[in-house]
Design a protein around this motif. Sequence first.
Motif, PDB file in Angstrom:
ATOM      1  N   TRP A 156       0.837  -1.206   0.000  1.00  0.00           N
ATOM      2  CA  TRP A 156       0.000   0.000   0.000  1.00  0.00           C
ATOM      3  C   TRP A 156       0.872   1.257   0.000  1.00  0.00           C
ATOM      4  N   TYR A 157       1.788   1.335   0.963  1.00  0.00           N
ATOM      5  CA  TYR A 157       2.624   2.528   1.080  1.00  0.00           C
ATOM      6  C   TYR A 157       3.693   2.591  -0.011  1.00  0.00           C
ATOM      7  N   ALA A 158       4.216   1.437  -0.404  1.00  0.00           N
ATOM      8  CA  ALA A 158       5.235   1.424  -1.457  1.00  0.00           C
ATOM      9  C   ALA A 158       4.673   1.929  -2.779  1.00  0.00           C
ATOM     10  N   GLY A 159       3.413   1.651  -3.040  1.00  0.00           N
ATOM     11  CA  GLY A 159       2.832   2.017  -4.322  1.00  0.00           C
ATOM     12  C   GLY A 159       2.272   3.419  -4.400  1.00  0.00           C
ATOM     13  N   LEU A 160       2.112   4.088  -3.262  1.00  0.00           N
ATOM     14  CA  LEU A 160       1.464   5.400  -3.271  1.00  0.00           C
ATOM     15  C   LEU A 160       2.437   6.575  -3.302  1.00  0.00           C
ATOM     16  N   HIS A 161       3.738   6.298  -3.307  1.00  0.00           N
ATOM     17  CA  HIS A 161       4.685   7.406  -3.212  1.00  0.00           C
ATOM     18  C   HIS A 161       5.684   7.502  -4.352  1.00  0.00           C
ATOM     19  N   GLY A 162       5.827   6.460  -5.133  1.00  0.00           N
ATOM     20  CA  GLY A 162       6.728   6.539  -6.276  1.00  0.00           C
ATOM     21  C   GLY A 162       8.148   6.907  -5.887  1.00  0.00           C
ATOM     22  N   ARG A 163       8.775   7.785  -6.670  1.00  0.00           N
ATOM     23  CA  ARG A 163      10.173   8.159  -6.451  1.00  0.00           C
ATOM     24  C   ARG A 163      10.366   9.002  -5.200  1.00  0.00           C
ATOM     25  N   ASP A 164       9.285   9.551  -4.671  1.00  0.00           N
ATOM     26  CA  ASP A 164       9.375  10.416  -3.493  1.00  0.00           C
ATOM     27  C   ASP A 164       9.356   9.616  -2.190  1.00  0.00           C
ATOM     28  N   LEU A 165       9.288   8.303  -2.302  1.00  0.00           N
ATOM     29  CA  LEU A 165       9.092   7.457  -1.131  1.00  0.00           C
ATOM     30  C   LEU A 165      10.207   7.612  -0.096  1.00  0.00           C
ATOM     31  N   GLY A 166      11.457   7.540  -0.534  1.00  0.00           N
ATOM     32  CA  GLY A 166      12.570   7.607   0.405  1.00  0.00           C
ATOM     33  C   GLY A 166      12.550   8.870   1.239  1.00  0.00           C
ATOM     34  N   HIS A 167      12.263   9.997   0.615  1.00  0.00           N
ATOM     35  CA  HIS A 167      12.219  11.274   1.330  1.00  0.00           C
ATOM     36  C   HIS A 167      11.107  11.286   2.369  1.00  0.00           C
ATOM     37  N   ARG A 168       9.940  10.777   1.998  1.00  0.00           N
ATOM     38  CA  ARG A 168       8.808  10.802   2.920  1.00  0.00           C
ATOM     39  C   ARG A 168       9.020   9.849   4.094  1.00  0.00           C
ATOM     40  N   LEU A 169       9.686   8.743   3.856  1.00  0.00           N
ATOM     41  CA  LEU A 169       9.926   7.792   4.941  1.00  0.00           C
ATOM     42  C   LEU A 169      10.897   8.351   5.974  1.00  0.00           C
ATOM     43  N   LYS A 170      11.823   9.199   5.535  1.00  0.00           N
ATOM     44  CA  LYS A 170      12.768   9.792   6.476  1.00  0.00           C
ATOM     45  C   LYS A 170      12.057  10.661   7.506  1.00  0.00           C
ATOM     46  N   ASN A 171      10.924  11.233   7.115  1.00  0.00           N
ATOM     47  CA  ASN A 171      10.191  12.129   8.004  1.00  0.00           C
ATOM     48  C   ASN A 171       9.059  11.428   8.753  1.00  0.00           C
ATOM     49  N   SER A 172       9.025  10.103   8.690  1.00  0.00           N
ATOM     50  CA  SER A 172       7.974   9.359   9.378  1.00  0.00           C
ATOM     51  C   SER A 172       8.493   8.829  10.714  1.00  0.00           C
ATOM     52  N   ASP A 173       7.569   8.298  11.526  1.00  0.00           N
ATOM     53  CA  ASP A 173       7.952   7.729  12.819  1.00  0.00           C
ATOM     54  C   ASP A 173       8.092   6.211  12.746  1.00  0.00           C
ATOM     55  N   LEU A 174       8.303   5.688  11.552  1.00  0.00           N
ATOM     56  CA  LEU A 174       8.447   4.252  11.352  1.00  0.00           C
ATOM     57  C   LEU A 174       9.707   3.705  12.015  1.00  0.00           C
ATOM     58  N   ARG A 175       9.647   2.451  12.390  1.00  0.00           N
ATOM     59  CA  ARG A 175      10.860   1.757  12.810  1.00  0.00           C
ATOM     60  C   ARG A 175      11.747   1.560  11.584  1.00  0.00           C
ATOM     61  N   SER A 176      13.030   1.439  11.820  1.00  0.00           N
ATOM     62  CA  SER A 176      13.966   1.294  10.702  1.00  0.00           C
ATOM     63  C   SER A 176      13.673   0.036   9.888  1.00  0.00           C
ATOM     64  N   THR A 177      13.230  -1.036  10.553  1.00  0.00           N
ATOM     65  CA  THR A 177      12.926  -2.273   9.823  1.00  0.00           C
ATOM     66  C   THR A 177      11.735  -2.084   8.887  1.00  0.00           C
TER      67      THR A 177
END
Length: 245
Positions: A156-177
């Motif tokens: 779901w999340y991998a498909g909704l962000h395209g090339r911008d995914l890496g940048h958006r994940l850096k600003n999330s509260d996700l665990r590194s895994t």
Amino acid sequence: MNTPFPQPNFYGTGALMAANVSVRVGKGNEKEWFPLSPRVRTHCTKLGNLPHGSTIRGTPARAFKALIAHRDGDSNFNHLSIGEEKVLRMTEVWILAGQLNLFSVQNELLSVYRDHYIQKRKLGKPIRVPAAPFDYVRKLYDAGTELRIPDFLLNWYAGLHGRDLGHRLKNSDLRSTDRHDILATAERNRYYGKDPLVHSFNRFKVSLERGDSVNPTSLKIEHPPQQQDVMQMQMQHQQQPQQIQ
């Protein structure tokens, strides 16, 4: 917050309880009463066997509300389409459906969210990638368990962000895994040129007989006092409001 014990309906002057049954649901002190219609009780054996006044612990009241609304005719899970927490709420309902052996509901729920996913992809509007859905799964399953729902979340999340995914994940509260797994999922999908949520959706469906490969922790259900005691509680409640602790 606890609410007063609801008065059951009775037929005539007898002591037979009417078709509608109410149960209390929630976590900690945040519990709510929900009436279970005959339709809901017919379409869910576990709920149908509960006597009036039972308490179900270990699931959010909002998830229970959405699930019984679906069993009562809300085929599109409209009770879940609220704000940015909709993916967390979907995860809560999916797990609750598994706990109640409503495996077809799990598949119906993901089908509805697949449609949401396709619509969001067309809009191309980025969304938040919160940690809450992944953390909720961890609370109820052992680490390393292979399940449909985290696989669905990753795609779901991998498909909704395209090339911008890496940048958006850096600003999330996700665990590194989780961050790593989402990026790896996006890279794999780009490599094969296919989106599993679009092209191979059946992989996310559970068995209608057995559910997922591993089912979640069972719900904690507390049965009410004997029916005679319940009736006595109702008479006391009519005279002086009280709360069940």
